[in-house]
Design an enzyme around this catalytic site. Structure first.
Site, PDB file in Angstrom:
ATOM      1  N   ASN A   1       0.740  -1.503   0.348  1.00  0.00           N
ATOM      2  CA  ASN A   1      -0.358   0.339  -0.009  1.00  0.00           C
ATOM      3  C   ASN A   1       0.747   1.279  -0.045  1.00  0.00           C
ATOM      4  O   ASN A   1       1.504   1.717   0.959  1.00  0.00           O
ATOM      5  CB  ASN A   1      -0.657   0.350   1.249  1.00  0.00           C
ATOM      6  CG  ASN A   1      -1.492   1.276   1.065  1.00  0.00           C
ATOM      7  OD1 ASN A   1      -2.058   1.719   0.183  1.00  0.00           O
ATOM      8  ND2 ASN A   1      -1.328   1.549   2.538  1.00  0.00           N
ATOM      9  N   GLU A   2       0.716   1.952  -1.169  1.00  0.00           N
ATOM     10  CA  GLU A   2       1.225   3.117  -1.124  1.00  0.00           C
ATOM     11  C   GLU A   2       3.162   3.345  -1.426  1.00  0.00           C
ATOM     12  O   GLU A   2       3.476   4.015  -0.316  1.00  0.00           O
ATOM     13  CB  GLU A   2       1.116   4.102  -0.371  1.00  0.00           C
ATOM     14  CG  GLU A   2      -0.477   4.658  -0.480  1.00  0.00           C
ATOM     15  CD  GLU A   2      -1.331   5.584  -0.343  1.00  0.00           C
ATOM     16  OE1 GLU A   2      -0.956   6.001   0.607  1.00  0.00           O
ATOM     17  OE2 GLU A   2      -2.160   5.786  -0.632  1.00  0.00           O
TER      18      GLU A   2
ATOM     19  N   GLU B   1       0.795   5.343  -5.505  1.00  0.00           N
ATOM     20  CA  GLU B   1      -0.085   7.038  -5.568  1.00  0.00           C
ATOM     21  C   GLU B   1      -0.152   7.055  -6.871  1.00  0.00           C
ATOM     22  O   GLU B   1      -0.978   8.184  -7.106  1.00  0.00           O
ATOM     23  CB  GLU B   1       0.852   7.060  -4.800  1.00  0.00           C
ATOM     24  CG  GLU B   1       0.072   7.087  -2.906  1.00  0.00           C
ATOM     25  CD  GLU B   1       1.199   8.035  -2.203  1.00  0.00           C
ATOM     26  OE1 GLU B   1       0.386   7.906  -1.131  1.00  0.00           O
ATOM     27  OE2 GLU B   1       2.673   7.467  -2.043  1.00  0.00           O
TER      28      GLU B   1
ATOM     29  N   GLU C   1      -7.573   4.724  -5.485  1.00  0.00           N
ATOM     30  CA  GLU C   1      -7.993   5.079  -3.765  1.00  0.00           C
ATOM     31  C   GLU C   1      -8.141   6.974  -3.973  1.00  0.00           C
ATOM     32  O   GLU C   1      -7.427   7.758  -5.292  1.00  0.00           O
ATOM     33  CB  GLU C   1      -6.770   5.404  -3.136  1.00  0.00           C
ATOM     34  CG  GLU C   1      -7.208   4.167  -2.006  1.00  0.00           C
ATOM     35  CD  GLU C   1      -6.058   3.822  -1.022  1.00  0.00           C
ATOM     36  OE1 GLU C   1      -5.376   6.069  -0.243  1.00  0.00           O
ATOM     37  OE2 GLU C   1      -5.102   3.131  -0.857  1.00  0.00           O
TER      38      GLU C   1
END
Ligand SMILES: *[C@@H]1O[C@H](CO)[C@@H](O)[C@H](O)[C@H]1NC(C)=O
Ligand SMILES: *[C@@H]1O[C@H](CO)[C@@H](O)[C@H](O)[C@H]1NC(C)=O
Ligand SMILES: *[C@@H]1O[C@H](CO)[C@@H](O)[C@H](O)[C@H]1NC(C)=O
Length: 369
Positions: free
Chosen positions: A191-192, A228, A298
């Protein structure tokens, strides 16, 4: 009696014939710059629920997945990690204990069996899951927990031999549990992931090697990075720069990454709220060029959800035929046995007016494409 026997035999041979055909068409895949789910190629909407794998009540998991599926959302991104550096009390869910001498993967009832239930429940409802393996941030352990256990620095995590060996053990444990499940949309490296001030080669190399490793364990499910979307030549503001060690276009070319993802948080990135449409279209253009779909994975604001985020969704639909395969808002909210789920300000609660705007109306617009 005879006819029942014949019927049962018929069922048996059907059951024997079905799995391979069914498993193949049910697997989520790419189709050019679009996604295909259950044999249908179109634009897909979905959402994020980092907490669903940490719930201890099966009924709550079912309630949430019922609502998600009834809303017309097809893709759900969940945390596939929950790292600790010391064992919590027995009623707390954790997936992996990180320790220099005795790391442990928790396959017990307060461990990966909780994620098993999410996968089973999603399978029954035709919802497809993105499961990721590590957090950049310290929530639920993440890279900082590996640093606590194995030493080094956060930026050194990507090349720390001991940390990477344990990360791979964890990946193998999770992939092995669901390698045959049609409920997996994609595996996600992290995640990111960021590596501040690093050469973009660090994350590029780590992503190349890790995705090849996952491919060696699972030939069929898709794989993506989970970043991202930083580092794009089409702009000059902070998210377009490579200062966080991420080069979107370079990473998109990695052979075993099937699609690109990007996020959008104008509040935390200090860019204007209305720079969303350009951010979306710039990524779609890069994806189109690479011949892989983009997933707007996201996005969120801490207030004015409908007014601020609608234009981002509309921009994504405008390029649905030109690189954009789907979007997942952050994050799903619901009411479960313990009350309202996590409210981080960005949450879109089921059956709220925000949900009408960003889910119901969005799904209608998608169906009208
Ligand atoms: C890929 O998409 C095209 C265009 O939408 C469609 O005609 C084709 O059947 C799809 N292929 C697969 C394998 O889904
Ligand atoms: C996430 O990564 C960035 C870049 O390496 C770093 O600045 C940030 O502190 C990280 N978060 C944590 C909690 O380590
Ligand atoms: C973006 O929207 C948020 C939420 O309404 C607001 O607080 C913020 O000031 C806006 N940002 C800019 C740069 O206008």
């Amino acid at each position: 009696m005879r006819s029942i026997f014949a019927f049962a035999l018929g069922l048996l041979s059907l059951a024997h014939a079905l799995p391979s055909a069914k498993a193949k068409s049910a697997l989520a895949t790419t189709n050019g710059t679009r996604f295909s789910i259950d044999g249908e190629t179109k634009y897909f909407a979905g959402t994020n629920s980092y907490w669903i794998g940490f719930l201890t009540n099966n009924k709550d998991v079912d309630t949430v997945l019922d609502h998600i599926s009834a809303s017309g959302l097809k893709i759900l991104r969940v945390w596939g990690f929950n790292d600790v550096t010391s064992k919590p009390s027995s009623n707390t869910v954790w997936f992996q204990l990180l320790s220099a001498s005795a790391s442990q993967i928790n396959t017990g009832s307060n461990g990966l069996q909780r994620l098993d239930y999410v996968v089973q429940s999603a399978e029954k409802r035709g919802v497809k899951l993105i499961i990721n393996f590590v957090n950049n941030w310290s929530d639920y352990g993440g890279m900082p927990a590996y640093v606590t256990a194995f030493g080094g620095t956060k930026e050194g995590w990507y090349t720390n031999t001991k940390a990477q060996a344990q990360y791979r053990k964890y990946i193998a444990a999770v992939v092995g549990r669901y390698v045959n499940s049609p409920a997996i949309f994609a595996w996600e490296l992290g995640n990111e992931p960021r590596c501040k001030g690093c050469s973009t080669d660090v994350i590029f190399k780590w992503a190349t090697e890790t995705s090849a490793y996952i491919r060696s364990l699972d030939h069929d499910h898709m794989i993506t990075l989970g970043d991202e979307g930083f580092g794009l030549a089409a702009g000059t503001s902070y998210p377009y720069q490579t200062g966080e060690g991420v080069d979107f276009e370079k990473n998109l070319a990695i052979k075993n990454l099937d699609f690109g993802v990007f996020h959008f948080y104008p509040g935390s990135w200090s860019v204007s709220n209305d720079s969303g449409p350009k951010w979306v279209k710039d990524h779609a253009a890069a994806c189109k060029k690479a011949g892989k779909p983009c997933l707007f994975e996201e996005y969120g604001t801490d207030s004015n959800h409908c007014a601020l985020q609608k234009p981002w969704q509309q921009a994504a639909l405008q390029v649905a035929a030109d690189g954009m395969g789907g979007d997942l808002f952050w994050q799903w909210g619901d009411k479960i046995s313990t009350g309202q789920t996590s409210n981080d300000g960005n949450t879109i609660y089921y059956a709220s007016t925000d949900a009408t705007c960003l889910i119901t109306d969005h799904v209608k617009a998608i169906n009208a494409l």
